[in-house]
Design an enzyme around this catalytic site. Structure first.
Site, mmCIF file in Angstrom:
data_model
loop_
_atom_site.group_PDB
_atom_site.id
_atom_site.type_symbol
_atom_site.label_atom_id
_atom_site.label_comp_id
_atom_site.label_asym_id
_atom_site.label_seq_id
_atom_site.Cartn_x
_atom_site.Cartn_y
_atom_site.Cartn_z
ATOM 1 N N ASN A 59 -25.367 28.715 7.449
ATOM 2 C CA ASN A 59 -24.428 28.382 6.371
ATOM 3 C C ASN A 59 -23.574 27.207 6.853
ATOM 4 O O ASN A 59 -22.678 27.385 7.665
ATOM 5 C CB ASN A 59 -23.559 29.602 6.052
ATOM 6 C CG ASN A 59 -22.486 29.288 5.026
ATOM 7 O OD1 ASN A 59 -22.483 28.217 4.417
ATOM 8 N ND2 ASN A 59 -21.566 30.230 4.831
ATOM 9 N N TRP A 60 -23.878 26.025 6.323
ATOM 10 C CA TRP A 60 -23.191 24.822 6.804
ATOM 11 C C TRP A 60 -21.754 24.741 6.289
ATOM 12 O O TRP A 60 -20.993 23.892 6.750
ATOM 13 C CB TRP A 60 -23.961 23.575 6.365
ATOM 14 C CG TRP A 60 -25.312 23.401 6.996
ATOM 15 C CD1 TRP A 60 -25.993 24.306 7.764
ATOM 16 C CD2 TRP A 60 -26.149 22.240 6.919
ATOM 17 N NE1 TRP A 60 -27.197 23.788 8.167
ATOM 18 C CE2 TRP A 60 -27.325 22.513 7.657
ATOM 19 C CE3 TRP A 60 -26.022 21.011 6.293
ATOM 20 C CZ2 TRP A 60 -28.359 21.587 7.786
ATOM 21 C CZ3 TRP A 60 -27.056 20.088 6.410
ATOM 22 C CH2 TRP A 60 -28.201 20.374 7.153
ATOM 23 N N LYS A 61 -21.426 25.567 5.319
ATOM 24 C CA LYS A 61 -20.086 25.511 4.696
ATOM 25 C C LYS A 61 -19.820 24.060 4.255
ATOM 26 O O LYS A 61 -20.753 23.358 3.880
ATOM 27 C CB LYS A 61 -19.026 26.066 5.649
ATOM 28 C CG LYS A 61 -19.402 27.475 6.143
ATOM 29 C CD LYS A 61 -18.288 28.191 6.835
ATOM 30 C CE LYS A 61 -18.786 29.549 7.314
ATOM 31 N NZ LYS A 61 -17.718 30.354 7.911
ATOM 32 N N HIS A 116 -19.448 35.283 -0.336
ATOM 33 C CA HIS A 116 -18.936 34.984 1.006
ATOM 34 C C HIS A 116 -17.424 35.222 1.031
ATOM 35 O O HIS A 116 -16.734 34.967 0.038
ATOM 36 C CB HIS A 116 -19.252 33.536 1.375
ATOM 37 C CG HIS A 116 -19.012 33.252 2.817
ATOM 38 N ND1 HIS A 116 -17.755 33.013 3.325
ATOM 39 C CD2 HIS A 116 -19.868 33.215 3.876
ATOM 40 C CE1 HIS A 116 -17.852 32.827 4.630
ATOM 41 N NE2 HIS A 116 -19.110 32.945 4.988
ATOM 42 N N GLU A 145 -15.100 33.579 2.226
ATOM 43 C CA GLU A 145 -14.294 32.389 1.876
ATOM 44 C C GLU A 145 -14.239 32.214 0.364
ATOM 45 O O GLU A 145 -13.229 31.755 -0.179
ATOM 46 C CB GLU A 145 -14.861 31.143 2.591
ATOM 47 C CG GLU A 145 -14.559 31.206 4.084
ATOM 48 C CD GLU A 145 -15.597 30.586 4.993
ATOM 49 O OE1 GLU A 145 -16.442 29.799 4.522
ATOM 50 O OE2 GLU A 145 -15.588 30.914 6.202
ATOM 51 N N GLU A 198 -20.567 40.581 7.090
ATOM 52 C CA GLU A 198 -19.728 39.605 7.784
ATOM 53 C C GLU A 198 -18.297 40.127 7.825
ATOM 54 O O GLU A 198 -17.530 39.933 6.868
ATOM 55 C CB GLU A 198 -19.749 38.262 7.047
ATOM 56 C CG GLU A 198 -21.102 37.593 7.004
ATOM 57 C CD GLU A 198 -20.980 36.071 6.909
ATOM 58 O OE1 GLU A 198 -21.624 35.396 7.715
ATOM 59 O OE2 GLU A 198 -20.221 35.571 6.053
ATOM 60 N N GLY A 246 -15.484 32.751 12.191
ATOM 61 C CA GLY A 246 -14.787 31.568 12.696
ATOM 62 C C GLY A 246 -13.740 31.865 13.763
ATOM 63 O O GLY A 246 -12.926 31.001 14.077
ATOM 64 N N SER A 277 -19.241 34.645 14.030
ATOM 65 C CA SER A 277 -19.243 34.183 15.416
ATOM 66 C C SER A 277 -20.544 34.475 16.167
ATOM 67 O O SER A 277 -20.532 34.780 17.358
ATOM 68 C CB SER A 277 -18.029 34.744 16.168
ATOM 69 O OG SER A 277 -16.830 34.285 15.564
ATOM 70 N N GLY A 303 -22.562 30.495 11.046
ATOM 71 C CA GLY A 303 -21.676 29.422 10.594
ATOM 72 C C GLY A 303 -21.646 28.291 11.614
ATOM 73 O O GLY A 303 -22.575 27.495 11.709
#
Ligand code: 13P
Length: 253
Positions: free
Chosen positions: A9-11, A95, A97, A167, A173, A212, A233
Site C-alpha cells: 500500500n503506497w499510500k 483502511h 486512515e 491492521e 506507521g 510495521s 506500508g
C-alpha cells in the site's frame, strides 16, 4: 494454505515518474514464485502507468480506495468501473486512515464493499483496534463489530472474494508491529467469526496482517499458519525491502 498474498500500500507516495521507477526496480529485483501473489496499490494517478508496466508480469494491481456509486455528481471520487477498466483486481477498503482521517463509517465501508464486488473488484477489507480499545480489553468485540458491519448483507459466495487485512491502528506507521502471538490470536477470532456467521470453510479465508511489517519481522510473522500474507506500508516503498518480504512469504510453501 497454498499461497501467500503480499500487498504494498503506497499510500500518498510516489509521483507517476517515481512510481514507474519503483515498479521497474521491483520487476527487475523479484523472481516470481508461484506460491506468492504480489500486488501493489499505487495512488490513483499512477495506476495507468503502473498497469502498463505490470501487463506482462504476474504482479497484480490494487487501488487504495473507491466510491460506492457507478457514476454521477460526486466530485473527486472514483468508481468501481473506472478501476476495473484500469486493470485493478483489488481495492483496499476501510483502511484506518480512511476511517480516522476521512471519517469513513462502517456503513460507507459496507457500501463500498458491495459496490466493488458487484463490479468484480476484490476488496481488501481492513479492520483493527485502536490502542485504547486494546488496553481496555475490547479488541475482540471491536474486530467482531467491524466485521459484521463491513460485511453486512454479503452471501458466503461473496466472502470468497474478500481478503481481510488485520491492521491494529497502534501498529501502523509506528515501527511497533504486533507480535506473532498477538496477530495469530486476532486472526483466529476473525476466522472463527467468518466461519460462524457465513459458514465459510476456514481454509478459504485469506487474512493479511498489516502494521510495521518489515523485511526483518516478515519471516517470523509468516511462521503463523493464521497469517496468510501482509499488507505493507512503509517497507513497500523500497524495492529491496518489499522484495525481501515477498521472498520471506515464499520460503516454506
Ligand atoms: P506501515 O507498514 O507503514 O506500518 O503501514 C501499514 C499499513 O497501513 C498498510 O496498509
Amino acid at each position: 494454505m497454498s499461497k501467500r498474498f503480499i500487498v504494498g500500500n503506497w499510500k500518498m507516495h510516489n509521483t507517476i515518474s517515481q512510481a514507474e521507477t519503483l515498479i521497474r526496480d521491483i520487476l527487475s529485483d523479484y523472481q516470481p514464485n508461484p506460491s506468492v501473489e504480489l500486488a501493489v496499490a499505487p495512488p490513483y494517478v499512477a495506476l495507468p502507468s503502473v498497469a502498463r508496466l505490470l501487463a506482462s508480469s504476474t504482479m497484480t494491481l490494487a487501488a487504495q480506495n473507491v466510491y460506492a456509486k457507478d457514476e454521477g455528481a460526486y466530485t473527486g471520487e472514483v468508481s468501481p468501473p473506472m478501476l476495473k477498466e484500469l486493470g485493478c483486481q483489488y481495492v483496499i477498503i476501510g483502511h484506518s486512515e480512511r476511517r480516522h482521517i476521512f471519517g469513513e463509517s462502517d456503513q460507507n465501508i459496507n457500501e463500498k464493499i458491495h459496490a466493488a464486488l458487484h463490479h468484480g473488484l476484490h476488496p481488501i477489507f481492513c479492520i483493527g483496534e485502536r490502542l485504547e480499545e486494546r488496553e481496555s480489553g475490547q479488541t475482540h468485540s471491536v474486530i467482531q463489530n467491524q466485521l459484521q458491519a463491513g460485511l453486512s448483507g454479503l452471501e458466503p459466495k461473496d466472502l470468497k472474494n474478500v481478503t481481510i487485512a488485520y491492521e491494529p491502528v497502534w501498529a501502523i506507521g509506528t515501527g511497533k508491529a504486533a507480535t506473532v502471538d498477538q496477530a495469530t490470536e486476532i486472526h483466529a477470532v476473525i476466522r472463527s467469526t467468518l466461519t460462524t456467521h457465513w459458514s465459510l470453510d476456514p481454509e478459504q479465508i485469506t487474512i493479511l496482517y498489516g502494521g510495521s511489517v518489515t523485511a526483518d519481522n516478515a519471516q517470523t510473522l509468516f511462521q503463523s499458519p493464521q497469517i496468510n500474507g501482509a499488507l505493507v506500508g512503509k517497507a513497500c516503498l523500497n524495492s529491496e525491502s518489499f522484495v525481501k518480504i515477498a521472498e520471506c512469504a515464499g520460503l516454506d510453501l
